[in-house]
Motif scaffolding. Structure first.
Motif, PDB file in Angstrom:
ATOM      1  N   GLY A 132      88.398  82.106   5.030  1.00 39.56           N
ATOM      2  CA  GLY A 132      89.269  81.120   4.412  1.00 39.56           C
ATOM      3  C   GLY A 132      90.694  81.146   4.915  1.00 39.56           C
ATOM      4  O   GLY A 132      91.399  80.135   4.848  1.00 39.56           O
ATOM      5  N   ARG A 133      91.155  82.292   5.400  1.00 38.96           N
ATOM      6  CA  ARG A 133      92.518  82.387   5.974  1.00 38.96           C
ATOM      7  C   ARG A 133      92.462  82.370   7.505  1.00 38.96           C
ATOM      8  O   ARG A 133      93.281  83.002   8.175  1.00 38.96           O
ATOM      9  N   SER A 134      91.547  81.616   8.036  1.00 43.38           N
ATOM     10  CA  SER A 134      91.211  81.598   9.456  1.00 43.38           C
ATOM     11  C   SER A 134      92.418  81.491  10.386  1.00 43.38           C
ATOM     12  O   SER A 134      93.198  80.534  10.325  1.00 43.38           O
ATOM     13  N   THR A 135      92.545  82.464  11.261  1.00 42.11           N
ATOM     14  CA  THR A 135      93.568  82.410  12.314  1.00 42.11           C
ATOM     15  C   THR A 135      93.263  81.279  13.289  1.00 42.11           C
ATOM     16  O   THR A 135      94.174  80.568  13.749  1.00 42.11           O
ATOM     17  N   VAL A 136      91.988  81.112  13.613  1.00 39.94           N
ATOM     18  CA  VAL A 136      91.592  80.058  14.551  1.00 39.94           C
ATOM     19  C   VAL A 136      91.987  78.692  14.002  1.00 39.94           C
ATOM     20  O   VAL A 136      92.570  77.861  14.705  1.00 39.94           O
ATOM     21  N   ARG A 137      91.665  78.437  12.749  1.00 37.91           N
ATOM     22  CA  ARG A 137      91.980  77.134  12.149  1.00 37.91           C
ATOM     23  C   ARG A 137      93.491  76.886  12.129  1.00 37.91           C
ATOM     24  O   ARG A 137      93.963  75.790  12.476  1.00 37.91           O
ATOM     25  N   LYS A 138      94.246  77.886  11.747  1.00 37.02           N
ATOM     26  CA  LYS A 138      95.696  77.713  11.637  1.00 37.02           C
ATOM     27  C   LYS A 138      96.340  77.493  12.997  1.00 37.02           C
ATOM     28  O   LYS A 138      97.178  76.594  13.156  1.00 37.02           O
ATOM     29  N   GLN A 139      95.964  78.299  13.984  1.00 34.27           N
ATOM     30  CA  GLN A 139      96.611  78.155  15.285  1.00 34.27           C
ATOM     31  C   GLN A 139      96.204  76.861  15.973  1.00 34.27           C
ATOM     32  O   GLN A 139      97.014  76.259  16.697  1.00 34.27           O
ATOM     33  N   ALA A 140      94.969  76.422  15.762  1.00 33.52           N
ATOM     34  CA  ALA A 140      94.517  75.189  16.393  1.00 33.52           C
ATOM     35  C   ALA A 140      95.129  73.950  15.744  1.00 33.52           C
ATOM     36  O   ALA A 140      95.051  72.852  16.306  1.00 33.52           O
ATOM     37  N   GLY A 141      95.713  74.119  14.552  1.00 33.65           N
ATOM     38  CA  GLY A 141      96.372  72.998  13.894  1.00 33.65           C
ATOM     39  C   GLY A 141      95.430  72.059  13.166  1.00 33.65           C
ATOM     40  O   GLY A 141      95.749  70.871  13.003  1.00 33.65           O
ATOM     41  N   PHE A 142      94.294  72.570  12.704  1.00 33.40           N
ATOM     42  CA  PHE A 142      93.399  71.734  11.903  1.00 33.40           C
ATOM     43  C   PHE A 142      94.079  71.366  10.589  1.00 33.40           C
ATOM     44  O   PHE A 142      94.707  72.213   9.948  1.00 33.40           O
ATOM     45  N   GLU A 143      93.919  70.125  10.180  1.00 34.51           N
ATOM     46  CA  GLU A 143      94.416  69.713   8.875  1.00 34.51           C
ATOM     47  C   GLU A 143      93.460  70.229   7.807  1.00 34.51           C
ATOM     48  O   GLU A 143      92.248  70.023   7.898  1.00 34.51           O
TER      49      GLU A 143
END
Length: 515
Positions: free
Chosen positions: A185-196
């Motif tokens: 849920g605190r995904s580094t991948v999601r945050k760095q990739a800029g997913f909304e």
């Protein structure tokens, strides 16, 4: 070396996805931040997870079900036991078949005869599995098929180009064609990739604790709603609580004995005393979802793509469904034989499923709120869920029987899970999917379909056999994930089959695999 796929996260979703990709002989590296996969929160009582219909079917279709259902968990605990569910057999069992916000629906009320396209199968059962046991089985399978797993090497960042992704993990830099975030849920991948990542904020802080009480008689067993919250004591000293504080306490302070006692007293409206605190963790009902599951060469699956409360036990099943849907599509894309738009269909199909689960979770929270309106709604829902229609509806939703992808076909079976047909020689269709190929089932042995045999290279297996109960079908085309892409009750039209196969497997003229 350039890996085909790097997966961030060695939880059940990441490991299952890795196994799916290895079916296509892709090179797969799984990077996991934690060095030690063991945790008290992955073991009983907190690590117990319910595996519902689509997840059980997925494990069955990949030859993993027996290990997950029967192997012993860590320590001296008993084997994981299947919980029988009359998904196809219509057996009139009694007792809770599941629940909605703690309101159970009874097996004896469920009318499984309404599910026309279900057949008895080894995957009929619902399973209760310990998270640590499930991860152990999946990790063993992943290693046995050639997946590389590096623990203590979490993804810290990456750079993506049009051709590949360079992943930073500790001191190493890893190159891959694709990166999949299964890192929670605190995904580094999601945050760095800029997913909304959009949704609703929490209404409560949830607690799961294991305690010893000085006066256990003051706390009643079972689930109880009070004017100040909710608590559920499933077994002595194992307690779940919901404190409607807007999620203020979650991950902000250490969970101490004194704090647990204060919350327990508040939500139970008793002066119960906590003598010993063994284990405690917090969670919330925050419900967020990525607006897309793909950005270029970066994809998301599991909790990285969607988070919600654990109410109803849907989260793990949702993530495993993501992995089953994504694996064969990403593999076909990497091989170079995917039809146009195949990988984009991952978001198209799985995003609505996730959105429905998030709303399912929100609806349960609405019934849990400590106010008179929620208690009134709860009373009405208890009456509805105790009817045959109500219990059947909730079983369909909780067990995943209602799952259907919008694949555009007119036949009512298209987009649904393929029934587990038993062929003339006793072979079950579910076992024919273990190698990750699609199936063209020709029950009528029509020469027109036989002529298509081999038309899509080795992506589709042609099976010409009648079934002991064909459910009125003459032929059907099944995707590698076990969902029906095309079906016919009458003499099949080869052109229809060709169009359906071209949409999901390859163009009419197969071309060389590119790597």
């Amino acid at each position: 070396m350039v890996y085909d796929v790097v997966i961030a996260g060695a939880g059940p979703v990441g490991l299952f996805l890795a196994c799916e990709l290895r079916l296509a002989k892709l090179s797969v590296l799984v990077l996991e931040q934690l060095e030690d996969p063991h945790s008290p929160l992955k073991r009983l009582p907190f690590g117990r997870r319910g595996l519902w219909g689509p997840s059980v079917e997925a494990f069955y279709r990949r030859g993993l079900l027996d290990q997950i259902a029967s192997q012993r968990s860590a320590g001296d605990r008993a084997p994981n036991q299947p919980v029988p569910g009359p998904i196809a057999s219509g057996a009139q069992l009694r007792g809770p078949g599941g629940h909605f916000a703690g309101i159970p629906f009874d097996y004896s009320n469920i009318d499984s005869s309404r599910w026309k396209y279900r057949l008895p199968s080894p995957a009929d059962n619902q399973l209760g599995s310990e998270t640590e046991h499930l991860e152990r089985v999946l990790a063993a399978r992943a290693l046995s098929v050639g997946v590389e797993i590096q623990r203590g090497q979490g993804v810290e960042g990456f750079e993506a180009s049009d051709d590949e992704v360079t992943v930073h993990a500790g001191k190493q830099r890893v190159r891959a064609r694709w990166l999949v975030g299964c890192d929670g849920g605190r995904s580094t991948v999601r945050k760095q990739a800029g997913f909304e990542f959009v949704g609703t904020e929490p209404e409560f802080t949830g607690y799961s604790v294991q305690v010893e009480l000085a006066d256990p008689e003051k706390l009643r067993p079972g689930r109880h709603y009070t004017p100040t919250g909710m608590y559920n004591q499933g077994q002595p000293g194992v307690i779940a609580m919901a404190d409607f504080d807007g999620g203020a306490f979650h991950r902000t302070q250490p969970v101490t004995l004194e704090h647990v006692q204060a919350v327990l007293r508040r939500v139970s409206c008793t002066d119960v005393t906590v003598k010993v605190l063994h284990v405690a963790t917090t969670w919330t009902d925050r419900a967020h979802q990525a607006t897309t599951y793909r950005k270029g060469r970066v994809l998301l699956a599991g909790d990285s793509a969607h988070i919600h409360s654990p109410l109803g036990g849907q989260g793990l099943n949702l993530g495993l469904g993501d992995a089953m849907n994504l694996g064969w599509k990403l593999a076909a894309t990497i091989r170079g034989d995917a039809p146009e738009g195949l990988l984009d269909s991952y978001t198209t199909e799985r995003h609505p499923v996730g959105a429905r689960i998030l709303d399912w979770s929100r609806a349960q929270v609405a019934l849990m709120r400590p106010n008179q309106a929620s208690r009134a709604l709860e009373a009405i829902l208890r009456d509805l869920i105790d009817t045959r229609d109500g219990a059947t509806y909730f079983a369909e939703r909780v067990w995943g029987v209602a799952l259907r992808y919008d694949l555009g076909g007119e036949h009512p079976l298209v987009g649904r899970s393929c029934p587990d047909f038993e062929l003339e020689d006793g072979t079950r269709v579910g076992t024919l999917l273990r190698d990750g190929k699609g199936l063209l089932l020709d029950f009528g042995r029509k020469a027109s379909l036989q002529a298509l045999n081999g038309h899509w290279g080795d992506q589709v297996r042609y099976v010409d056999s009648d079934a002991r109960n064909r459910l009125g079908l003459s032929a059907l085309l099944v995707r590698p994930d076990g969902f029906v892409a095309w079906a016919s009750d009458t003499t099949p039209n080869p052109e229809e089959v060709t169009r359906a196969a071209a949409r999901w497997f390859a163009s009419r003229e197969p071309h060389a695999i590119r790597r």
